[in-house]
Design a protein around this motif. Structure first.
Motif, mmCIF file in Angstrom:
data_model
loop_
_atom_site.group_PDB
_atom_site.id
_atom_site.type_symbol
_atom_site.label_atom_id
_atom_site.label_comp_id
_atom_site.label_asym_id
_atom_site.label_seq_id
_atom_site.Cartn_x
_atom_site.Cartn_y
_atom_site.Cartn_z
ATOM 1 N N ILE A 65 47.037 48.641 36.770
ATOM 2 C CA ILE A 65 47.426 49.212 38.054
ATOM 3 C C ILE A 65 48.585 48.247 38.616
ATOM 4 O O ILE A 65 49.731 48.725 39.271
ATOM 5 C CB ILE A 65 46.436 49.691 39.085
ATOM 6 N N LEU A 66 47.985 46.911 38.988
ATOM 7 C CA LEU A 66 48.872 45.854 39.592
ATOM 8 C C LEU A 66 49.924 45.783 38.969
ATOM 9 O O LEU A 66 51.231 45.565 39.450
ATOM 10 C CB LEU A 66 47.943 44.825 39.790
ATOM 11 N N GLU A 67 50.043 45.663 37.401
ATOM 12 C CA GLU A 67 51.094 45.404 36.628
ATOM 13 C C GLU A 67 52.120 46.570 36.698
ATOM 14 O O GLU A 67 53.432 46.382 37.026
ATOM 15 C CB GLU A 67 50.601 45.234 35.202
ATOM 16 N N GLY A 68 51.691 47.767 36.784
ATOM 17 C CA GLY A 68 52.652 48.798 36.935
ATOM 18 C C GLY A 68 53.125 48.941 38.364
ATOM 19 O O GLY A 68 54.231 49.254 38.456
ATOM 20 N N MET A 69 52.415 48.378 39.346
ATOM 21 C CA MET A 69 53.200 48.445 40.681
ATOM 22 C C MET A 69 53.917 47.509 40.717
ATOM 23 O O MET A 69 55.231 47.712 41.494
ATOM 24 C CB MET A 69 51.820 48.200 41.851
ATOM 25 N N LYS A 70 53.975 46.506 40.271
ATOM 26 C CA LYS A 70 54.971 45.253 40.190
ATOM 27 C C LYS A 70 56.221 45.851 39.458
ATOM 28 O O LYS A 70 57.310 45.531 39.872
ATOM 29 C CB LYS A 70 54.343 44.115 39.462
ATOM 30 N N ARG A 71 55.755 46.384 38.383
ATOM 31 C CA ARG A 71 56.888 46.802 37.370
ATOM 32 C C ARG A 71 57.765 47.825 38.271
ATOM 33 O O ARG A 71 59.062 48.034 38.252
ATOM 34 C CB ARG A 71 56.507 47.632 36.263
ATOM 35 N N VAL A 72 57.305 48.768 39.253
ATOM 36 C CA VAL A 72 57.935 49.808 39.845
ATOM 37 C C VAL A 72 58.378 49.216 41.321
ATOM 38 O O VAL A 72 58.808 50.207 42.104
ATOM 39 C CB VAL A 72 57.543 51.067 39.681
ATOM 40 N N GLY A 73 58.138 48.104 41.835
ATOM 41 C CA GLY A 73 58.474 47.732 43.058
ATOM 42 C C GLY A 73 57.430 47.889 44.056
ATOM 43 O O GLY A 73 58.126 47.909 45.254
ATOM 44 N N LEU A 74 56.415 48.498 43.779
ATOM 45 C CA LEU A 74 55.295 48.787 44.888
ATOM 46 C C LEU A 74 54.359 47.596 45.145
ATOM 47 O O LEU A 74 53.306 47.642 45.535
ATOM 48 C CB LEU A 74 54.527 49.923 44.396
ATOM 49 N N ASP A 75 54.670 46.222 44.866
ATOM 50 C CA ASP A 75 53.812 45.325 45.029
ATOM 51 C C ASP A 75 53.898 44.404 46.350
ATOM 52 O O ASP A 75 53.584 43.266 46.266
ATOM 53 C CB ASP A 75 53.996 44.418 43.728
ATOM 54 N N CYS A 76 54.094 45.000 47.467
ATOM 55 C CA CYS A 76 53.835 44.277 48.669
ATOM 56 C C CYS A 76 52.408 44.159 49.061
ATOM 57 O O CYS A 76 51.434 45.036 48.461
ATOM 58 C CB CYS A 76 54.522 45.132 49.597
ATOM 59 N N LYS A 77 52.045 43.275 49.748
ATOM 60 C CA LYS A 77 50.643 42.800 50.067
ATOM 61 C C LYS A 77 49.829 44.077 50.564
ATOM 62 O O LYS A 77 48.756 44.298 50.133
ATOM 63 C CB LYS A 77 50.594 41.868 51.182
ATOM 64 N N ASN A 78 50.391 45.089 51.436
ATOM 65 C CA ASN A 78 49.527 46.072 52.035
ATOM 66 C C ASN A 78 49.213 47.252 50.837
ATOM 67 O O ASN A 78 48.441 47.901 50.879
ATOM 68 C CB ASN A 78 50.179 46.731 53.026
#
Length: 168
Positions: free
Chosen positions: A92-105
């Motif tokens: 899930i974290l890899e996917g969030m990073k891939r689509v730019g949703l990887d801010c701390k909150n």
């Protein structure tokens, strides 16, 4: 008699409840994610309208938790579901990073669980092995029954949800 399993489970729940700190409460992190992504209302709506099979895993766990005779099965389900966090949340974290949703909150809920849940899994397994008096074969069978229930419920939920979501 040492109820190590019960003590470890309570310790785990203490972690889940933030150790008396609101900002460390696990549902607080989830709410941060939902608010950051502006999906709180959609989440509430989904929970109200989700098909029955969207709650198979949580309903199975609740069934075990509310029946004292199934307490060892609940330990089994709890232990295996904690062990699933690492492989699932990493992706899930890899996917969030891939689509730019990887801010701390957005990521705190998943990141914190990645550090805590593998420890909880080991802790619960160690507790089952060190319980005094030793668990009987019937109690061990109940633990295994709980893990099997979790697997069957998760597979059934996933199989039905993938068909449902694909049809939307």
């Amino acid at each position: 008699m040492k109820n190590i399993v019960g003590k470890r489970t309570v310790s785990n729940l203490w972690d889940e409840c933030g150790r008396n700190k609101l900002t460390e409460f696990h549902t607080y992190w989830l709410r941060m994610l939902l608010e950051q992504t502006n999906t709180w209302k959609q989440f509430i709506s989904y929970r109200e309208t989700a098909p029955w099979f969207g709650k198979l895993t949580s309903n199975t766990f609740n069934l075990l938790l509310t029946r004292p005779g199934y307490k060892f099965a609940a330990y089994g389900q709890f232990t295996i579901s904690e062990s699933w966090v690492l492989p699932h949340f990493s992706r899930i974290l890899e996917g969030m990073k891939r689509v730019g949703l990887d801010c701390k909150n957005n990521t705190i809920y998943f990141e914190k669980h990645l550090t805590i849940d593998p420890y909880h899994t080991r802790d619960l397994l160690d507790a089952l092995a060190c319980q005094e008096p030793k668990l009987s074969q019937a109690e061990i069978n109940q633990v295994l029954f709980g893990t099997q229930m979790a697997i069957v419920a998760a597979k059934a939920q996933y199989d039905r949800m993938i068909i449902y979501l694909s049809s939307l």
